[in-house]
Scaffold this active site. Sequence first.
Site, short mmCIF file in Angstrom:
data_model
loop_
_atom_site.label_atom_id
_atom_site.label_comp_id
_atom_site.label_asym_id
_atom_site.label_seq_id
_atom_site.Cartn_x
_atom_site.Cartn_y
_atom_site.Cartn_z
N HIS A 195 0.86 -1.17 0.00
CA HIS A 195 0.00 0.00 0.00
C HIS A 195 0.91 1.23 0.00
CE1 HIS A 195 -2.83 2.98 1.68
NE2 HIS A 195 -3.81 2.16 1.36
N ASP A 247 3.23 -4.42 8.06
CA ASP A 247 1.98 -3.68 7.87
C ASP A 247 0.84 -4.68 8.04
OD1 ASP A 247 -0.32 -2.47 6.94
OD2 ASP A 247 0.52 -1.88 5.00
N GLN A 285 -4.35 -5.27 6.84
CA GLN A 285 -5.29 -6.22 6.26
C GLN A 285 -5.31 -7.57 6.98
OE1 GLN A 285 -7.51 -5.45 4.05
NE2 GLN A 285 -6.73 -3.41 3.60
N LYS A 309 -10.62 -1.01 10.08
CA LYS A 309 -10.73 -2.19 9.23
C LYS A 309 -11.11 -3.44 10.03
CE LYS A 309 -7.23 -0.39 6.03
NZ LYS A 309 -8.09 -0.01 4.90
N CYS A 336 -4.73 2.49 -3.75
CA CYS A 336 -3.49 3.03 -3.14
C CYS A 336 -2.31 2.10 -3.38
CB CYS A 336 -3.68 3.29 -1.64
SG CYS A 336 -4.88 4.58 -1.27
#
Length: 394
Positions: free
Chosen positions: A111, A187, A190, A213, A351
Site C-alpha cells: 500500500h 503492515d 489487512q 478495518k 493506493c
Amino acid sequence: MRIEDCRTDFPITRDLIYLDSAATSLTPKPVVQAMVEYDLRYRANVGRGVHRLANVATHRYRDAHDAIKSFIGGEGGTLTITRNTTEAIGAVAAGLDWKKGDRVVTTLLEHHSNLLPWLRLRERGVAVDIVRPNSDGGLEIADLEGAIRDETRLVAVTHASNVLGTVLPVREIAGICRDRGAKFLVDGAQSTPHIPVDVAAIGCDYFCFSGHKMLGPTGTGGLWMRRPDLEPLHVGGGSIESASSDGYTLAPGEERYEAGTPPVAGTIGLARAAAYLREIGMDAVRRHEERLTARLIDGLAALDGVTVAGLDAGTDRIGVVSFTVEGMHPHEVAQILDEASAVLVRSGHHCCQPLMEHLGLPDGTVRASTYIYTTTEEIDTLIATVEEISRRAI
C-alpha cells in the site's frame, strides 16, 4: 458467538451487500454502544485528574489499551495508539535515527502507506530497494533475501496484500531479518481483522494496524514495538515525566508516544471490537472467509471476459479478490454493481499504483472484500451481476 448470528449487529446489511471491508469495515452495535457509554456516562480526559470521572475514564482507557495489545499477542512489547496504519508506519520512518547510506527493503506489493514514507527517506540519503513480485503477484522470498545488504537498516512488508489478498510468510522473513541484523516492520492493516495475529510469534520489531478495518471506529490504530526504541513524533501533554524551563524527561513505556489527549472513546471502541472478534474466534473468521473467497474466485474465473488478478484460490490469502471485466473501466463496473444489485465494491488503484503498473492494470481493478457479515448468497449475487455485466460488455 456463532459467526452466522452476527449480522443482526450490522443494520446496514439489511439494505445492501457490503463488499468493501478492505477499505473500511462495518461497525457492530456493541462497539457503538461502548463508545456512547463513554460519552454519556464517564466522559473525561485520561491521566490528568483525580475526580471520579477522570479515574473511571483513565481506568477504562488503560484496560482498553491492554486488551488491544493482547489481541495481537503483544503483551511483551509496547503499544501506542495511533490514528491509523499510515500514522503508525510514519512514526517508525520518522522515529529511527537514519544515517546517510542506510538502506530500506520493501516490496511492490505495498500500500502507498508502506512505500511512500520510505521513498521520502531518499531525501536524507537513505536508499530504498524495492522487491518486485512475479507476474501473478507472488513474492519470491529468495528475491527479498537477496535485496538485504549489510547497510539494510529495515525491512518493511505487508502481512497481506490489500489488492491480491496474498498472505506473506512474515515469520520466515522475520528470521531472515534477525540473521542479517535488520529490523522488521509488518503492515498488518489487512491481516489483523481477518486472521489470527501473534506479533511475538511472528518475531517482528514493529507491527502496524488500523481500527477501522477490524470493526472499530475510524481514527484509531496501533503501533506495536518490540522495544520502545523510536523517538516520539510529538512531545507534550501526558508524554513527559517531568518538565522545567531547562528541558523535560519523557515518560516511560507507551505514554511517551501518546502526547496530548488520545482518542479515548475510539480506543474503548477498538478494544470492544477486538473483544467482539475474540468472541467469534479468529480461526472461525478465517475459515468463513476462506470458504467465501474460494467460491468468489471460482465463480468469477468461470465467466467469459472476466480476469481475476493474483494467485488462485488455494493460495494462503484473506478475503480480498480483485478482478477486471474486459472492455470496461473498473469504476463503471463498480457503479453498475451498486445500481443494479446494491453490491458495494471498491474500484481503481487501491493506493497501490506501482503494483497496478507492474501487473499491467493501468486503470486498476474492481475489488470485492469479505468479512464476518458476508454471506454465500451475497457472493452469488455479485457473481451473477458480474456475469450480466460481462455479457453486456462482450
